[in-house]
Design a protein around this motif. Structure first.
Motif, PDB file in Angstrom:
ATOM      1  N   PHE A 228       0.890  -1.189   0.026  1.00 11.87           N
ATOM      2  CA  PHE A 228      -0.105  -0.027   0.112  1.00 11.87           C
ATOM      3  C   PHE A 228       0.914   1.222  -0.154  1.00 11.87           C
ATOM      4  O   PHE A 228       0.419   2.326  -0.603  1.00 11.87           O
ATOM      5  N   VAL A 229       1.998   1.342   0.754  1.00 13.19           N
ATOM      6  CA  VAL A 229       2.585   2.513   0.739  1.00 13.19           C
ATOM      7  C   VAL A 229       4.138   2.564   0.363  1.00 13.19           C
ATOM      8  O   VAL A 229       4.701   3.530   0.480  1.00 13.19           O
ATOM      9  N   SER A 230       4.459   1.421  -0.371  1.00 17.19           N
ATOM     10  CA  SER A 230       5.861   1.383  -0.649  1.00 17.19           C
ATOM     11  C   SER A 230       5.874   1.077  -2.129  1.00 17.19           C
ATOM     12  O   SER A 230       6.881   0.349  -2.636  1.00 17.19           O
ATOM     13  N   ASN A 231       5.187   1.449  -3.015  1.00 16.98           N
ATOM     14  CA  ASN A 231       4.862   0.955  -4.253  1.00 16.98           C
ATOM     15  C   ASN A 231       5.145   2.328  -5.317  1.00 16.98           C
ATOM     16  O   ASN A 231       4.812   2.036  -6.421  1.00 16.98           O
ATOM     17  N   ALA A 232       6.162   3.277  -4.951  1.00 14.28           N
ATOM     18  CA  ALA A 232       6.348   4.345  -5.952  1.00 14.28           C
ATOM     19  C   ALA A 232       7.458   3.976  -6.723  1.00 14.28           C
ATOM     20  O   ALA A 232       8.490   3.699  -5.986  1.00 14.28           O
ATOM     21  N   GLN A 233       7.446   4.349  -7.933  1.00 17.98           N
ATOM     22  CA  GLN A 233       8.487   4.131  -8.781  1.00 17.98           C
ATOM     23  C   GLN A 233       9.490   5.268  -8.835  1.00 17.98           C
ATOM     24  O   GLN A 233      10.763   5.475  -8.855  1.00 17.98           O
ATOM     25  N   ASP A 234       8.765   6.580  -8.939  1.00 15.39           N
ATOM     26  CA  ASP A 234       9.351   8.008  -9.012  1.00 15.39           C
ATOM     27  C   ASP A 234       9.987   8.177  -7.512  1.00 15.39           C
ATOM     28  O   ASP A 234       9.089   8.174  -6.606  1.00 15.39           O
ATOM     29  N   LYS A 235      11.157   8.513  -7.420  1.00 16.53           N
ATOM     30  CA  LYS A 235      11.673   8.805  -6.108  1.00 16.53           C
ATOM     31  C   LYS A 235      11.255  10.249  -5.622  1.00 16.53           C
ATOM     32  O   LYS A 235      11.257  10.490  -4.299  1.00 16.53           O
ATOM     33  N   LEU A 257      -7.579  -3.030   8.698  1.00 17.49           N
ATOM     34  CA  LEU A 257      -6.931  -4.152   8.008  1.00 17.49           C
ATOM     35  C   LEU A 257      -7.524  -5.498   7.941  1.00 17.49           C
ATOM     36  O   LEU A 257      -8.257  -5.940   8.741  1.00 17.49           O
ATOM     37  N   LEU A 258      -7.433  -6.009   6.776  1.00 15.32           N
ATOM     38  CA  LEU A 258      -8.246  -7.439   6.560  1.00 15.32           C
ATOM     39  C   LEU A 258      -6.878  -8.365   6.411  1.00 15.32           C
ATOM     40  O   LEU A 258      -6.718  -8.914   5.101  1.00 15.32           O
ATOM     41  N   PRO A 259      -6.310  -9.132   7.275  1.00 12.56           N
ATOM     42  CA  PRO A 259      -5.154  -9.848   7.038  1.00 12.56           C
ATOM     43  C   PRO A 259      -5.630 -11.078   6.442  1.00 12.56           C
ATOM     44  O   PRO A 259      -6.611 -11.774   6.827  1.00 12.56           O
ATOM     45  N   ASP A 260      -4.702 -11.679   5.786  1.00 13.20           N
ATOM     46  CA  ASP A 260      -5.049 -12.888   4.943  1.00 13.20           C
ATOM     47  C   ASP A 260      -4.705 -13.886   6.132  1.00 13.20           C
ATOM     48  O   ASP A 260      -4.080 -13.983   7.242  1.00 13.20           O
ATOM     49  N   GLY A 261      -5.515 -15.162   5.879  1.00 13.39           N
ATOM     50  CA  GLY A 261      -5.326 -16.331   6.832  1.00 13.39           C
ATOM     51  C   GLY A 261      -3.795 -16.648   6.628  1.00 13.39           C
ATOM     52  O   GLY A 261      -3.292 -16.969   5.567  1.00 13.39           O
ATOM     53  N   ALA A 274       2.968  -3.222   9.425  1.00 11.69           N
ATOM     54  CA  ALA A 274       3.261  -2.249  10.389  1.00 11.69           C
ATOM     55  C   ALA A 274       3.521  -0.698   9.667  1.00 11.69           C
ATOM     56  O   ALA A 274       3.272   0.119  10.092  1.00 11.69           O
ATOM     57  N   LYS A 275       4.088  -0.844   8.400  1.00  9.14           N
ATOM     58  CA  LYS A 275       3.931   0.475   7.517  1.00  9.14           C
ATOM     59  C   LYS A 275       2.576   1.083   7.455  1.00  9.14           C
ATOM     60  O   LYS A 275       2.503   2.299   7.371  1.00  9.14           O
ATOM     61  N   LEU A 276       1.471   0.324   7.189  1.00  7.48           N
ATOM     62  CA  LEU A 276       0.356   0.585   7.245  1.00  7.48           C
ATOM     63  C   LEU A 276      -0.357   1.380   8.490  1.00  7.48           C
ATOM     64  O   LEU A 276      -0.951   2.335   8.484  1.00  7.48           O
ATOM     65  N   ALA A 277      -0.027   0.709   9.567  1.00  9.89           N
ATOM     66  CA  ALA A 277      -0.280   1.218  10.871  1.00  9.89           C
ATOM     67  C   ALA A 277       0.311   2.499  10.859  1.00  9.89           C
ATOM     68  O   ALA A 277      -0.348   3.302  11.477  1.00  9.89           O
ATOM     69  N   LYS A 278       1.557   2.516  10.707  1.00  3.07           N
ATOM     70  CA  LYS A 278       2.173   4.039  10.714  1.00  3.07           C
ATOM     71  C   LYS A 278       1.554   4.981   9.867  1.00  3.07           C
ATOM     72  O   LYS A 278       1.442   6.213  10.285  1.00  3.07           O
ATOM     73  N   PHE A 279       1.072   4.718   8.583  1.00  4.62           N
ATOM     74  CA  PHE A 279       0.487   5.445   7.769  1.00  4.62           C
ATOM     75  C   PHE A 279      -0.903   5.952   8.478  1.00  4.62           C
ATOM     76  O   PHE A 279      -1.306   7.087   8.292  1.00  4.62           O
ATOM     77  N   ALA A 280      -1.539   5.194   9.175  1.00  8.32           N
ATOM     78  CA  ALA A 280      -2.991   5.519   9.726  1.00  8.32           C
ATOM     79  C   ALA A 280      -2.353   6.632  10.717  1.00  8.32           C
ATOM     80  O   ALA A 280      -3.123   7.535  10.892  1.00  8.32           O
ATOM     81  N   ARG A 281      -1.287   6.220  11.651  1.00  6.20           N
ATOM     82  CA  ARG A 281      -1.168   7.179  12.667  1.00  6.20           C
ATOM     83  C   ARG A 281      -0.833   8.659  12.090  1.00  6.20           C
ATOM     84  O   ARG A 281      -1.045   9.597  12.457  1.00  6.20           O
ATOM     85  N   ASP A 282       0.020   8.462  10.906  1.00  6.59           N
ATOM     86  CA  ASP A 282       0.474   9.776  10.452  1.00  6.59           C
ATOM     87  C   ASP A 282      -0.887  10.524   9.806  1.00  6.59           C
ATOM     88  O   ASP A 282      -0.848  11.804   9.425  1.00  6.59           O
ATOM     89  N   HIS A 283      -1.943   9.891   9.668  1.00  2.79           N
ATOM     90  CA  HIS A 283      -3.192  10.510   9.447  1.00  2.79           C
ATOM     91  C   HIS A 283      -4.191  10.619  10.479  1.00  2.79           C
ATOM     92  O   HIS A 283      -5.577  10.610  10.331  1.00  2.79           O
TER      93      HIS A 283
END
Length: 327
Positions: A228-235, A257-261, A274-283
Motif C-alpha cells: 500500500f505505501v511502498s509502491n512508488a517508482q518515482d523517487k 486491515l483485513l489480514p490474510d489467513g 506495520a507500515k500501514l499502521a504508521k500510515f494510519a497514525r500519520d493520518h
C-alpha cells in the motif's frame, strides 16, 4: 513513386525496396528502389523508433485519458467470458451483477483492440492489441472517482509451474500512474452497511477486494502484494502518496486491515502491515484489524470465509494483532 509505411522497422530491406526514414510516429517509410541502392540509409537500432515515439513512451498517461481509452476497450470487449473463466468466477461466488459492475472480461492472448497510443499501459508494441501472452480474465483497477487506472492483473487460465496465477497486463509503457505509484483497487459495495464509515484494506487486486466490499458493505482498497505505501517508482513521490490521495477523497472515520489467513506467521507480511499502521497514525487514525481468528491459511482470506465466520468476526487493535503475531 509509391511510398509504403510499415508499422515494424525491418531488420533488412526486401529486394527492390529502399528505406527512407521513420516517420513522426515511428512507422518505417520505404520506397521502390531504382538503380544502385548504395548510399541509401539502412534501418539501424538507433532509428527503430522516432524521437517522438520514444518520448511518448516515457510519458505516463494521465488517469483521465487512460479511463477514456480503457472504457472504449472494455465496452468493445462487451464483458465476454470464456466458459473456464466463468466457471472459476462461479466457484468463487461472483454473481452476474458483480461481473457487470466490476467489468470482468476474458482477455485472449494479444487481444485485438484497434489502434491506441503506445503509452497506454497494456498495449502491445504495435498499438492495436493488448500485451498479454496468456489467456484469462481481468478486473480493471479503478480510483475513488470510478476512473479506470489500469487493465489490472489477469488471472491466468493455464499458468506455467512456478510462474504465478496473476500477471499485470503490461506493454511497452509502464503500468505506473503519473505520480509513480502502481495502481490500487478501490471497490465500492452494491449496498452500504453499518461499516460504511470504515475503510478496509486487503492484499490483492481483482475479485478479492470486490467480494470483500460487498460482504462488508463498505469501501475496500486492495493492493498487489499488500504493498500500500511502498509502491512508488518515482523517487520524487512520497511513500503512500497514492493511498493518501485516495483517503482524502473517501474521508473514512476508521482504517481497518483485513489480514490474510496465516499472515500472522509471516514476518515480512507483518512488517508490511506495520507500515500501514504508521500510515494510519500519520493520518490521525489507529489501524484496527478485522479478526476471525485467521491464524493459519486454512482459516481463509476475507473473500473465502462464510457468512457465519463473517458475523462472528470482530475488530481488534493493532497492538493486539502484534501480540498474536509474535506469540
Amino acid at each position: 513513386g509509391d511510398l509504403i509505411f510499415c508499422r515494424h522497422t525491418l531488420n533488412s530491406v526486401p529486394s527492390g525496396w529502399k528505406y527512407i526514414k521513420d516517420d513522426a510516429i515511428g512507422f518505417g517509410l520505404y520506397a521502390p528502389a531504382q538503380g544502385d541502392q548504395r548510399g541509401f540509409r539502412q534501418p539501424s537500432a538507433s532509428r527503430k523508433q522516432s524521437k517522438k515515439t520514444a518520448k511518448a513512451l516515457t510519458e505516463l498517461m494521465p488517469v483521465a485519458v487512460r479511463h477514456r481509452h480503457y472504457s472504449e476497450i472494455f465496452d468493445a470487449l462487451g464483458g465476454r467470458l470464456h466458459p473456464v473463466d466463468r466457471a472459476d468466477l462461479d466457484r468463487r461466488g461472483v454473481t452476474p451483477d458483480q461481473i457487470k459492475r466490476w467489468q470482468i472480461t476474458t482477455l485472449n492472448p494479444y487481444q485485438g483492440i484497434g489502434d491506441y497510443p503506445l503509452n497506454l499501459p497494456g498495449v502491445s508494441r504495435n498499438g492495436n492489441s493488448l500485451a498479454n501472452p496468456k489467456a484469462g480474465y481481468a478486473v480493471p483497477t479503478v480510483d475513488p472517482d470510478g476512473q479506470i487506472t489500469s487493465l489490472g492483473q489477469i488471472k491466468v487460465r493455464d499458468p506455467e509451474p512456478g510462474s504465478g496465477k496473476y500477471k499485470w497486463v503490461k506493454g511497452r509503457a509502464s503500468a505506473h500512474l503519473p505520480n509513480g505509484h502502481m495502481p490500487l483497487q478501490v471497490m465500492r459495495p452494491g449496498v452500504y452497511s453499518e461499516w460504511r464509515d470504515h475503510l478496509f484494506l486487503c492484499e490483492g487486486l481483482g475479485v478479492k477486494p470486490g467480494l470483500a466490499s460487498d460482504k462488508l458493505g463498505a469501501i475496500v482498497i486492495g493492493a498487489s502484494g499488500g504493498n500500500f505505501v511502498s509502491n512508488a517508482q518515482d523517487k520524487r513521490s512520497q511513500p503512500g502518496q497514492l493511498l493518501s490521495d485516495y483517503v482524502a477523497k473517501i474521508a473514512p472515520k476508521h482504517f481497518v486491515l483485513l489480514p490474510d489467513g496465516g499472515a500472522v506467521s509471516n514476518p515480512n507480511v507483518v512488517n508490511g502491515y506495520a507500515k500501514l499502521a504508521k500510515f494510519a497514525r500519520d493520518h490521525g487514525k489507529e489501524l484496527q484489524v478485522f479478526w476471525w481468528n485467521q491464524i493459519t491459511k486454512g482459516d481463509g482470506d476475507i473473500d473465502e470465509i462464510d457468512a457465519q465466520t463473517l458475523t462472528d468476526a470482530s475488530l481488534i487493535s493493532w497492538r493486539q494483532f502484534q501480540q498474536i503475531a509474535v506469540a
